[in-house]
Scaffold this active site. Structure first.
Site, short mmCIF file in Angstrom:
data_model
loop_
_atom_site.label_atom_id
_atom_site.label_comp_id
_atom_site.label_asym_id
_atom_site.label_seq_id
_atom_site.Cartn_x
_atom_site.Cartn_y
_atom_site.Cartn_z
N TYR A 120 0.83 -1.21 0.00
CA TYR A 120 0.00 0.00 0.00
C TYR A 120 0.86 1.25 0.00
O TYR A 120 2.08 1.19 0.20
CB TYR A 120 -0.95 -0.01 1.20
CG TYR A 120 -0.28 0.34 2.52
CD1 TYR A 120 0.56 -0.57 3.17
CD2 TYR A 120 -0.47 1.59 3.12
CE1 TYR A 120 1.17 -0.24 4.36
CE2 TYR A 120 0.15 1.92 4.32
CZ TYR A 120 0.96 1.00 4.94
OH TYR A 120 1.57 1.33 6.12
N LYS A 143 6.57 -1.90 2.08
CA LYS A 143 5.37 -1.29 2.67
C LYS A 143 4.21 -2.26 2.47
O LYS A 143 3.35 -2.09 1.59
CB LYS A 143 5.09 0.08 2.04
CG LYS A 143 4.20 0.97 2.91
CD LYS A 143 4.29 2.42 2.52
CE LYS A 143 3.29 3.30 3.25
NZ LYS A 143 3.49 3.43 4.70
N GLU A 170 13.13 2.57 13.93
CA GLU A 170 12.23 3.63 13.46
C GLU A 170 11.05 3.70 14.41
O GLU A 170 11.09 3.11 15.49
CB GLU A 170 11.78 3.34 12.02
CG GLU A 170 11.00 2.05 11.85
CD GLU A 170 10.47 1.82 10.43
OE1 GLU A 170 10.31 2.77 9.66
OE2 GLU A 170 10.22 0.65 10.12
N LEU A 181 11.36 1.19 7.02
CA LEU A 181 10.75 1.67 5.80
C LEU A 181 11.46 2.98 5.44
O LEU A 181 11.55 3.88 6.27
CB LEU A 181 9.25 1.93 6.00
CG LEU A 181 8.57 2.42 4.72
CD1 LEU A 181 8.36 1.26 3.75
CD2 LEU A 181 7.27 3.12 5.00
N1 PMP Z 1 8.03 3.91 8.96
C1 PMP Z 1 6.84 3.29 9.08
C2 PMP Z 1 6.80 2.01 9.83
C3 PMP Z 1 5.68 3.85 8.51
O1 PMP Z 1 4.49 3.23 8.62
C4 PMP Z 1 5.78 5.08 7.81
C5 PMP Z 1 4.58 5.66 7.09
N2 PMP Z 1 3.68 6.37 7.91
C6 PMP Z 1 7.04 5.72 7.75
C7 PMP Z 1 8.14 5.08 8.31
C8 PMP Z 1 7.21 7.04 7.06
O2 PMP Z 1 7.14 6.89 5.66
P1 PMP Z 1 6.63 8.05 4.73
O3 PMP Z 1 7.45 9.25 5.02
O4 PMP Z 1 6.85 7.55 3.35
O5 PMP Z 1 5.19 8.28 5.05
#
Ligand code: PMP
Length: 282
Positions: A31, A145, A177, A201
């Site tokens: 997603y 993701k 993270e 991610l």
């Molecule tokens: N890490 C995780 C586990 C996430 O779910 C997300 C998205 N909310 C992020 C990092 C940040 O990614 P992005 O900046 O692409 O939204």
């Protein structure tokens, strides 16, 4: 309100997905969430490319090009008259009788998308938010993701029950993270954030922030940092599509630095806002 199911735009009340959809049964899919400001997607191409990469990593081929996906999302945003919010999209490995083995090539992925109004979290961005620590119990492909978010949900729920915005995850001594965002610390003016490998991610917001830092000659160190470094940090911030650059002012009940958002985070918030306005207008 309109949604997309299998590539068709239709009214949400008539949208249907089969109970044997592999997303529903196995979380077998990927997603993306893309921010929309002033009716325009922010870093849309980066998100769509990551969607295709996530799909490839789980050996799924998407029947659309990034350009086709972009124009479909634009159509949905405009039909729903969305100004500030998000578009959510997911692809699953399709519908077929439940079996761990992938279905044959005749089974097409299920493609679903919808929009939602989401304001910029201005008050939290101004004041900063609280966090807890939690052991990172997720699998070893956090770079994908995928729809499998149980580890993330358990940590976020724990944070919510403690009245906190985020759970900062760590594998032993090493911080990875957040449950739903990337985490960075600031020490002596240097931004330190986990390298983009299989344990995090690689957030689009994270990448945008790092690009801004390079352009502004702000030093960056992409490496895993320890729990000790986290508690000795001058500043901590979370970054993500809906939360942008979010100051974290407390970790497990202990204040970060002065206990207020710090100057480096503030500066990044301003620079990030300028980038939003450059791409999507004021
Ligand atoms: N890490 C995780 C586990 C996430 O779910 C997300 C998205 N909310 C992020 C990092 C940040 O990614 P992005 O900046 O692409 O939204």
């Amino acid at each position: 309100e309109y949604v997309i199911v299998d590539g068709e735009i239709l009214d949400r009340t008539v949208a249907k997905v089969d109970i044997e959809d592999r997303g529903y049964q196995f979380g077998d899919g990927v997603y993306e969430v893309i921010r929309v400001y002033n009716g325009k997607m922010f870093t849309g191409k980066e998100h769509l490319n990551r969607l295709i990469e996530s799909a490839e990593k789980i050996r799924m081929e998407l029947p659309y090009s990034p350009e086709e996906l972009e124009s479909k999302m634009e159509e949905l945003i405009s039909k729903n008259e969305l100004d500030t919010g998000i578009v959510y999209m997911q692809f699953t490995r399709g519908t077929s009788p439940r079996n761990h083995v992938f279905p044959g090539g005749d089974v097409a992925p299920t493609f679903v998308a919808y929009t939602r109004k989401v304001a910029r979290p201005v008050e939290s961005m101004e004041k900063g938010v609280r966090s807890i620590l939690d052991e990172d119990i997720r699998w070893l492909r956090c770079d994908i993701k995928s729809l499998n978010l149980l580890g993330n949900l358990l940590s976020k729920q724990k944070a919510a029950e403690a009245g906190c915005f985020e759970a900062i995850l760590h594998r032993g001594e090493s911080v990875t993270e957040g449950s739903h965002s990337n985490i960075s610390i600031v020490k002596d003016g240097v931004i330190i954030t986990h390298q983009a490998d299989n344990l995090i991610l690689n957030g689009i917001t994270r990448q945008k922030v790092l690009e801004i830092c390079r352009n502004e000659n702000i030093s960056v160190d992409e490496r895993a940092f320890t729990l000790d470094e986290l508690s000795a940090a001058d500043e901590v911030f979370s970054s993500g599509t809906t939360v942008e650059v979010m100051p974290i002012v407390e970790v497990d009940g202990k204040p970060v630095g002065t206990g207020n958002p710090g100057p480096v985070t503030r500066n990044l918030q301003d620079l990030f806002k300028a980038e939003i306005e450059r791409q999507c207008g004021k």
